[in-house]
Enzyme design. Sequence first.
Site, PDB file in Angstrom:
ATOM      1  N   HIS A  85       0.818  -1.124  -0.087  1.00  0.00           N
ATOM      2  CA  HIS A  85      -0.080   0.146  -0.043  1.00  0.00           C
ATOM      3  C   HIS A  85       0.859   1.283  -0.012  1.00  0.00           C
ATOM      4  O   HIS A  85       0.979   2.014   1.007  1.00  0.00           O
ATOM      5  CB  HIS A  85      -0.821  -0.172   1.107  1.00  0.00           C
ATOM      6  CG  HIS A  85      -2.145  -0.914   1.039  1.00  0.00           C
ATOM      7  ND1 HIS A  85      -2.806  -1.594   1.991  1.00  0.00           N
ATOM      8  CD2 HIS A  85      -2.494  -1.549  -0.116  1.00  0.00           C
ATOM      9  CE1 HIS A  85      -3.708  -2.416   1.736  1.00  0.00           C
ATOM     10  NE2 HIS A  85      -3.760  -2.422   0.237  1.00  0.00           N
ATOM     11  N   CYS A 124       4.439 -12.309   1.910  1.00  0.00           N
ATOM     12  CA  CYS A 124       5.385 -12.187   3.089  1.00  0.00           C
ATOM     13  C   CYS A 124       5.046 -13.572   4.035  1.00  0.00           C
ATOM     14  O   CYS A 124       4.077 -14.105   4.232  1.00  0.00           O
ATOM     15  CB  CYS A 124       5.115 -11.067   3.845  1.00  0.00           C
ATOM     16  SG  CYS A 124       6.026 -10.916   5.291  1.00  0.00           S
ATOM     17  N   SER A 135       5.836   0.237   3.928  1.00  0.00           N
ATOM     18  CA  SER A 135       5.561   0.339   2.582  1.00  0.00           C
ATOM     19  C   SER A 135       6.020   1.381   1.987  1.00  0.00           C
ATOM     20  O   SER A 135       6.095   1.859   1.084  1.00  0.00           O
ATOM     21  CB  SER A 135       4.433  -0.154   2.136  1.00  0.00           C
ATOM     22  OG  SER A 135       3.373   0.570   2.820  1.00  0.00           O
ATOM     23  N   SER A 181      -2.772   1.986   3.823  1.00  0.00           N
ATOM     24  CA  SER A 181      -1.955   1.384   4.793  1.00  0.00           C
ATOM     25  C   SER A 181      -2.291   1.096   6.039  1.00  0.00           C
ATOM     26  O   SER A 181      -2.122   2.212   6.888  1.00  0.00           O
ATOM     27  CB  SER A 181      -0.384   1.985   4.411  1.00  0.00           C
ATOM     28  OG  SER A 181       0.475   1.238   5.390  1.00  0.00           O
ATOM     29  N   GLU A 207      -4.981  -8.691   2.902  1.00  0.00           N
ATOM     30  CA  GLU A 207      -4.539  -9.931   3.660  1.00  0.00           C
ATOM     31  C   GLU A 207      -5.618 -10.623   4.666  1.00  0.00           C
ATOM     32  O   GLU A 207      -5.448 -11.802   4.695  1.00  0.00           O
ATOM     33  CB  GLU A 207      -3.140  -9.146   4.669  1.00  0.00           C
ATOM     34  CG  GLU A 207      -2.623 -10.276   5.576  1.00  0.00           C
ATOM     35  CD  GLU A 207      -2.025  -9.628   6.724  1.00  0.00           C
ATOM     36  OE1 GLU A 207      -1.220  -8.500   6.523  1.00  0.00           O
ATOM     37  OE2 GLU A 207      -2.043 -10.157   7.877  1.00  0.00           O
ATOM     38  N   HIS A 217      -9.677  -5.805   3.919  1.00  0.00           N
ATOM     39  CA  HIS A 217      -8.117  -5.739   3.508  1.00  0.00           C
ATOM     40  C   HIS A 217      -7.769  -6.981   2.850  1.00  0.00           C
ATOM     41  O   HIS A 217      -8.278  -8.249   3.278  1.00  0.00           O
ATOM     42  CB  HIS A 217      -7.319  -5.578   4.992  1.00  0.00           C
ATOM     43  CG  HIS A 217      -6.005  -5.162   4.576  1.00  0.00           C
ATOM     44  ND1 HIS A 217      -4.952  -6.173   4.390  1.00  0.00           N
ATOM     45  CD2 HIS A 217      -5.171  -4.095   4.829  1.00  0.00           C
ATOM     46  CE1 HIS A 217      -3.650  -5.563   3.880  1.00  0.00           C
ATOM     47  NE2 HIS A 217      -3.826  -4.409   4.625  1.00  0.00           N
TER      48      HIS A 217
HETATM   49  S1  SF4 Z   1       4.381  -5.553   7.512  1.00  0.00           S
HETATM   50 FE1  SF4 Z   1       5.912  -6.307   6.231  1.00  0.00          FE
HETATM   51  S2  SF4 Z   1       6.879  -7.958   7.469  1.00  0.00           S
HETATM   52 FE2  SF4 Z   1       5.124  -7.498   8.274  1.00  0.00          FE
HETATM   53  S3  SF4 Z   1       3.425  -8.936   7.329  1.00  0.00           S
HETATM   54 FE3  SF4 Z   1       3.433  -7.098   6.143  1.00  0.00          FE
HETATM   55  S4  SF4 Z   1       4.873  -7.270   4.608  1.00  0.00           S
HETATM   56 FE4  SF4 Z   1       5.497  -8.863   6.123  1.00  0.00          FE
END
Ligand code: SF4
Length: 426
Positions: free
Chosen positions: A112, A174, A403, A339, A204, A202
């Site tokens: 992001h 990641c 990021s 983000s 993720e 989101h």
């Molecule tokens: S913030 Fe960075 S280290 Fe943490 S899960 Fe996301 S990409 Fe991975």
Amino acid sequence: MNPESITPPTPSTPTAQPSAAPPEPKPSADGIFRRGFGLKGDISADLADDYHSQLVEELRSGGNRMTRGDIEIRLAKEFGFCYGVDKAVDFAYEARRNFPDRRIFLTAEIIHNPRVNRRLMEMGIEFLSGQYAKGTTLAGVGPGDVVVLPAFGVSIGELEQLQATGCVLVDTTCGSVIHVWKRVEKYARDGFTSLIHGKAEHEETIATASYASHGGRGRHVVVRDKAEAELICDFIRTGEGGEALTKKFADAASDGFEFERDLGRIGVANQTTMLSSESLEIGAMVREAMAERYGADAADAHFRSFDTICHATQERQDAVAEMMSEPPGLMIVIGGFNSSNTGHLSEIASEHCPTYHIEDLECMISRDRIRHKPPEPGAEPTKTERWYPETRPLVIGVTAGASTPNRVVGEVIALLLEWGEGEGEA
Ligand code: SF4
């Protein structure tokens, strides 16, 4: 001198043999590239050109502090690109280098950050969804194409659809995100519903939820904050209000979720970038509710928790908390407005000093006007006048989300210093 007459010296060491060619990059057993293409050396100059900052290096070598006249800049001990983002950006650059003639797509923003995503667009990488998409969707991807999966990962359903196209897949997910997937899969295997502290929309969390509920073997419900967790806890204690909860969490729970049936055993996990203190509190709240419902001795049979906040998020939050032990007169937090981890850094700082979360240099419109996102959950970006304090001396704290490239951090600091010169007139 006639060059022909020169006798070549006798080599004192054996003639160097040509070194063996580097091994061809190979995908994993499932056909997905997960280790890059061995082109790190070839892309390092491009990465330095795009993201390096000399000013940030100077700050680092000066103990993260720099003074110019009456202005002191304090840079957080941990800030900016994390290991997961480093890897994702590296892989995307390597993929472009390795497949110069192919169409390359990203399923969504790789991370992001607008600067990084725009740079990838300039390199000819297209987006299949989100604000940078230009019309091609997953349905338009074919066997000759390359598709890069972002650092947040993709859902199991999306991965299966992509694999069915026969395209080349480059996975930058990641490792810390994969760690969460393994945790919720285990909850599902053991008959526990995953309660995920995260944002249901989101990328993720969408991916994590798919692993928690894959094939109908498990269930999940996503809570955004303590207020939502409290609603679930009330239901655990009383068993009342299931209908209202079904409506409230319609877009944040697995298909066919039944509060009466599915909250008997809960495993807590979190999106890796949430506010860690809040995640811990939510875990404690659910445990307490289970103890009230089933008795303290039986709580362990009904509750599990595993802190899945990643190290990078934790370190950046800790660094801001440490800075706030002596709050600066102004705090600038840099990172994409979408983000999650950047937003939480702003939230922490704003409890102690005037804080502005900006996305990039262009948010610093003038010394009189800044575009920023307030720290309150759900707040939209806004503009504030007369934001740059006139008091001198002035300490300005700076940090950046996981990021945010150093280049952006350096540009923002340079402008803060420039605007700090003089007697404070706007
Ligand atoms: S913030 Fe960075 S280290 Fe943490 S899960 Fe996301 S990409 Fe991975």
